[in-house]
Scaffold this active site. Sequence first.
Site, PDB file in Angstrom:
ATOM      1  N   SER A 190      64.430   0.045  -0.125  1.00  0.00           N
ATOM      2  CA  SER A 190      65.249  -0.957  -0.796  1.00  0.00           C
ATOM      3  C   SER A 190      64.865  -2.354  -0.318  1.00  0.00           C
ATOM      4  O   SER A 190      63.739  -2.791  -0.541  1.00  0.00           O
ATOM      5  CB  SER A 190      66.733  -0.644  -0.569  1.00  0.00           C
ATOM      6  OG  SER A 190      67.546  -1.365  -1.454  1.00  0.00           O
ATOM      7  N   ASP A 224      68.703   6.171 -10.145  1.00  0.00           N
ATOM      8  CA  ASP A 224      68.999   5.124  -9.174  1.00  0.00           C
ATOM      9  C   ASP A 224      69.625   3.944  -9.908  1.00  0.00           C
ATOM     10  O   ASP A 224      69.018   3.386 -10.827  1.00  0.00           O
ATOM     11  CB  ASP A 224      67.688   4.702  -8.478  1.00  0.00           C
ATOM     12  CG  ASP A 224      67.914   3.796  -7.285  1.00  0.00           C
ATOM     13  OD1 ASP A 224      68.906   3.047  -7.275  1.00  0.00           O
ATOM     14  OD2 ASP A 224      67.072   3.831  -6.369  1.00  0.00           O
ATOM     15  N   HIS A 266      69.727   6.196  -5.286  1.00  0.00           N
ATOM     16  CA  HIS A 266      69.203   5.280  -4.280  1.00  0.00           C
ATOM     17  C   HIS A 266      69.385   5.838  -2.870  1.00  0.00           C
ATOM     18  O   HIS A 266      68.420   5.945  -2.104  1.00  0.00           O
ATOM     19  CB  HIS A 266      69.913   3.933  -4.414  1.00  0.00           C
ATOM     20  CG  HIS A 266      69.157   2.779  -3.837  1.00  0.00           C
ATOM     21  ND1 HIS A 266      67.924   2.388  -4.308  1.00  0.00           N
ATOM     22  CD2 HIS A 266      69.452   1.920  -2.819  1.00  0.00           C
ATOM     23  CE1 HIS A 266      67.488   1.340  -3.621  1.00  0.00           C
ATOM     24  NE2 HIS A 266      68.408   1.046  -2.704  1.00  0.00           N
TER      25      HIS A 266
END
Length: 457
Positions: free
Chosen positions: A221, A394, A425
């Site tokens: 991320s 996600d 995610h």
Amino acid sequence: MHPVEMAAVAGVLLVSAVLNAVLAVAYESVDTVPDYASFGPLWSAYVLSSDGTPRIDLSAWRRDFNPLLDLDPVELSRYWGYNAELHHVTTDDGYILGIHRITGPSRGARTSESGNELGRGRGQQRPVVIMAHPLLPCSAEWIVLGPGKALAYLLADEGFDVWLFNARGNTYSLNHTTLDTKSAAFWDFSFHEHGTQDLPALIQYAMRETGERRVQYVGFSMGTTMMFVMAAERPDVARHVQLFTGFGPVMHVMNVRSALFRLVLQTNPTRMRNAAAHGVYWLLPTSAAIRTAGEIFCSDGSPTQPLCVLLINAMSGRNDKQSNPSLLPYAISRTPAGTSYKNIGHYGQSHVQGFQQYDYGTAENLARYGQERPPRYNVSNIVVPSRLYYGMNDLLAVPRDVEPLCAALPNVLSCDAVADPLWTHLNFVWSKEAPELVYKRAIADMKEAVLSTNGYS
């Protein structure tokens, strides 16, 4: 008390906790960093009657904390049988980062399933890998699954020298050579500084400490955003990265599907102004009260645990098959770890404007950049060999953003959706099957990169 009544009261408390947290973030009216332990009935462990006097004492319901929740990543790694160290890395602009290093299993501890660990025999140096966390977590994100499953431990088992990054402003990186955390100047940073200052400082430090000329990098991320920024702005350091492995890559969030995250981004400018007016610049710092809430309301057996799962699903996506609610107290004990309002604001700008430096407004942009609009990051500079993984379900790093990103980067070796079509995610670090569906292949590619470049056998 009857179980039904207990569940009802617990539900009221959880709602109260959420409302208190929202109000604390939205209407900071204190002149220091807010202490969430001071907010309302949850933190005093009471249900209040209509006249405001304590009616039900919840202290008897609170379970004793698992002592592992109190351990930092170095202490926890040592508990699990790994050699681990704390390092302090000072950036060029004075931030002192707390870095957690795992140098391998202790003697007689577990080893690679293949029995083919790197850096073993003939006095070989373990290859260096740096692992960077998402927006609000910290280095602990990489070890929450525990031995035999967490990627940091699996890499240590395979012979890697693992360096767990902590960005400025999180729990483990709250020191500076001259600035105090109560000052606005300390919190004047975003992912731009993570990529141009923090990450280069760690890479250069790790190379000096180990004598290695090249490192590998794993980002999740925001950890991928940092690498994109560093490769675009600091090619002098990026050239030392042998392989970049990215999970849930985020260059911008223009098509983010999480309504909850969009709300956070859209309301941040107002919250940022209100907070600054009261001298508050630190967003969602670590709090013992949040850890207490995780233990009481999100642990196995708690009637409100499904509400905790619901909140997480709303942020990152739902995948019941991969859900691992038992991990919640461990994850919440170290997350959120804090960041700046400006960091959230930079992502909010990228939601609208794309991958560019921070927008200060026309006048200040002219003063800082010599132009009215902030410069865009030069994606053509991002030539680090990259292997990227994304989830089809996600809500944050959505395929609609990731697939064009992969097409635009000059040196993508692979860009693949995880086989599970519902992969979200947080599945990259919390999922039951992350080792089988993601880590096994990633580790094999990382080892191949080391062997092919350095001639390990």
